[in-house]
Design an enzyme around this catalytic site. Structure first.
Site, mmCIF file in Angstrom:
data_model
loop_
_atom_site.group_PDB
_atom_site.id
_atom_site.type_symbol
_atom_site.label_atom_id
_atom_site.label_comp_id
_atom_site.label_asym_id
_atom_site.label_seq_id
_atom_site.Cartn_x
_atom_site.Cartn_y
_atom_site.Cartn_z
ATOM 1 N N SER A 142 1.126 -1.013 0.299
ATOM 2 C CA SER A 142 -0.172 0.021 0.282
ATOM 3 C C SER A 142 0.687 1.066 -0.329
ATOM 4 C CB SER A 142 -1.122 -0.145 1.440
ATOM 5 O OG SER A 142 -1.384 1.215 1.345
ATOM 6 N N TYR A 155 -1.650 -1.274 10.462
ATOM 7 C CA TYR A 155 -1.885 -1.627 9.086
ATOM 8 C C TYR A 155 -0.140 -0.970 8.668
ATOM 9 C CZ TYR A 155 -4.060 -0.840 4.209
ATOM 10 O OH TYR A 155 -3.866 -1.207 3.087
HETATM 11 P P1 NAI Z 1 -12.098 -5.911 -0.799
HETATM 12 O O1 NAI Z 1 -12.305 -6.012 0.558
HETATM 13 O O2 NAI Z 1 -12.152 -4.837 -2.188
HETATM 14 O O3 NAI Z 1 -10.952 -6.830 -1.223
HETATM 15 C C1 NAI Z 1 -10.454 -7.975 -0.029
HETATM 16 C C2 NAI Z 1 -10.567 -9.637 -0.217
HETATM 17 O O4 NAI Z 1 -9.853 -10.158 0.271
HETATM 18 C C3 NAI Z 1 -11.583 -9.789 0.341
HETATM 19 O O5 NAI Z 1 -12.551 -10.374 -0.950
HETATM 20 C C4 NAI Z 1 -12.223 -9.741 1.356
HETATM 21 O O6 NAI Z 1 -12.741 -10.732 1.196
HETATM 22 C C5 NAI Z 1 -10.239 -11.083 1.019
HETATM 23 N N1 NAI Z 1 -9.909 -11.618 1.915
HETATM 24 C C6 NAI Z 1 -9.707 -10.696 3.615
HETATM 25 N N2 NAI Z 1 -9.110 -11.583 4.896
HETATM 26 C C7 NAI Z 1 -8.968 -12.420 3.924
HETATM 27 C C8 NAI Z 1 -8.316 -13.628 4.791
HETATM 28 N N3 NAI Z 1 -8.188 -13.509 6.174
HETATM 29 N N4 NAI Z 1 -8.062 -14.717 3.928
HETATM 30 C C9 NAI Z 1 -8.159 -14.732 1.851
HETATM 31 N N5 NAI Z 1 -8.942 -13.537 1.598
HETATM 32 C C10 NAI Z 1 -9.578 -12.538 2.477
HETATM 33 O O7 NAI Z 1 -10.352 -4.696 -0.532
HETATM 34 P P2 NAI Z 1 -9.296 -4.493 -1.820
HETATM 35 O O8 NAI Z 1 -9.496 -3.106 -1.825
HETATM 36 O O9 NAI Z 1 -9.565 -5.079 -3.198
HETATM 37 O O10 NAI Z 1 -7.940 -4.445 -1.283
HETATM 38 C C11 NAI Z 1 -6.994 -5.259 -1.720
HETATM 39 C C12 NAI Z 1 -5.898 -5.177 -0.945
HETATM 40 O O11 NAI Z 1 -5.095 -4.203 -1.792
HETATM 41 C C13 NAI Z 1 -5.359 -5.678 0.390
HETATM 42 O O12 NAI Z 1 -4.126 -6.023 0.708
HETATM 43 C C14 NAI Z 1 -5.621 -3.816 0.659
HETATM 44 O O13 NAI Z 1 -4.553 -3.605 1.915
HETATM 45 C C15 NAI Z 1 -4.671 -3.512 -0.563
HETATM 46 N N6 NAI Z 1 -5.254 -1.706 -0.534
HETATM 47 C C16 NAI Z 1 -6.257 -1.780 -0.714
HETATM 48 C C17 NAI Z 1 -6.119 0.201 -1.327
HETATM 49 C C18 NAI Z 1 -7.883 0.842 -1.476
HETATM 50 O O14 NAI Z 1 -7.460 2.115 -1.671
HETATM 51 N N7 NAI Z 1 -8.847 0.100 -1.597
HETATM 52 C C19 NAI Z 1 -4.774 0.882 -0.976
HETATM 53 C C20 NAI Z 1 -4.062 0.126 -0.546
HETATM 54 C C21 NAI Z 1 -3.847 -1.431 -0.611
#
Ligand code: NAI
Length: 287
Positions: A142, A155
């Protein structure tokens, strides 16, 4: 394409950025195993993508759980073959104020955001190396892995660690045909704040009013100004194609990052001046 017929494993691939990566992979002819902790989200993603089981399968997996990870990996191997593209993307945005932190909270947050990444590497990398196949690993950090924002220390800790892990692993694997990239998303339009709330374990300490407000604001900013997850998926695969070390999602060096680099440079200059004038006291050194 470079991806045709290859097998990708995408954690957190049922929603958000992970789903964007899955779409981009399918478009390029890759086969995909989606792993996600949410059975509902997996079902929705499966329906949405409408791709046959020879090219796409969904697996329920908590990336923090090593036994589940080993089982999921064995199923994927049986169903689809050898994974040569690994996307360690699953993550949560949870944190607490320092006064409310507990060991359970540390273990839960680091277990997903950091151990989730190295559990993936430890599960698949030995096979990739043994097969001598060309491979690529993308770890999702991130912008929060590059600079502190004044909140969410758990985080930040997890995301900084993913950067160090990725950069050093890249150097060690460079001669073995396996590329490593680290993704630094800025704001991306996903429901990560809401999803994190849903996934929170009962043992996690409740949020203070301050942290709740920070998370609410983050949710609004992501959805009002965030980049498209599908666009980010395309960016990620472009980076895999060119074996780029870093993948960003916006053209902005965050002010915090500039300030941090300047503060580190100032500490270095200060140390050099101090140590140049430091007179060792032989008696004290021997004591
Ligand atoms: P999201 O919540 O849309 O997708 C994340 C997915 O990971 C979800 O489907 C969730 O069910 C799954 N998940 C959560 N915990 C889990 C576990 N223990 N085991 C397996 N699956 C699990 O979130 P997003 O935004 O797509 O995030 C994806 C990555 O990007 C994360 O690592 C997040 O920290 C990172 N990120 C996102 C940003 C944003 O602005 N959306 C900014 C910076 C980083």
């Amino acid at each position: 394409s470079d991806f045709e017929g290859r097998l990708a494993f995408v954690t957190g691939g049922a929603r958000g950025i992970g789903l964007g990566i899955v779409r981009a992979l399918l478009r390029r002819g890759a086969n995909v195993a989606i792993a996600d902790i949410s059975a509902d989200a997996l079902e929705r993603a499966g329906d949405l993508l409408a791709t046959g089981p020879e090219r796409l399968r969904c697996y329920r997996l908590d990336v923090a759980d090593r036994e589940q990870y080993a089982e999921a990996a064995a199923k994927v191997q049986r169903d689809l073959g050898d994974v040569t593209l690994l996307f360690n993307n699953a993550g949560i945005i949870d944190s607490v104020s320092p006064a409310r932190a507990t060991f359970e909270m540390w273990d839960y947050a680091m277990g997903i955001n950091l151990a989730g990444v190295y559990n993936g590497i430890q599960t698949f990398l030995p096979g990739m190396l043994a097969a001598g196949a060309r491979g690529h690993i993308v770890n999702t950090s991130s912008e929060a892995g590059l600079h502190p924002a004044g909140s969410g220390f758990l985080y930040h800790a997890s995301k900084y660690a993913v950067v160090g892990l990725s950069e050093s692993l890249r150097a060690e694997l460079a001669h073995l045909g396996i590329g490593v990239s680290v993704l630094f998303p800025g704001p991306v339009a996903t429901d990560i704040v809401e999803n994190t709330r849903q996934l929170r374990p009962d043992t996690a300490p409740t949020h203070s009013a301050r942290v709740t407000q920070i998370l609410d604001t983050a949710h609004q900013i992501l959805n009002a100004h965030g980049a498209s997850p599908n666009g980010v998926g395309e960016l990620v695969l472009r980076a895999v194609e060119s074996n780029a070390p870093y993948i960003a999602t916006r053209n902005a060096i965050p002010e915090h990052l500039r300030q941090r680099t300047e503060a580190i440079a100032a500490a270095m200059a200060d140390a050099e001046a101090f140590l140049a004038n430091f007179q060792p006291d032989p008696a004290a050194d021997q004591a």
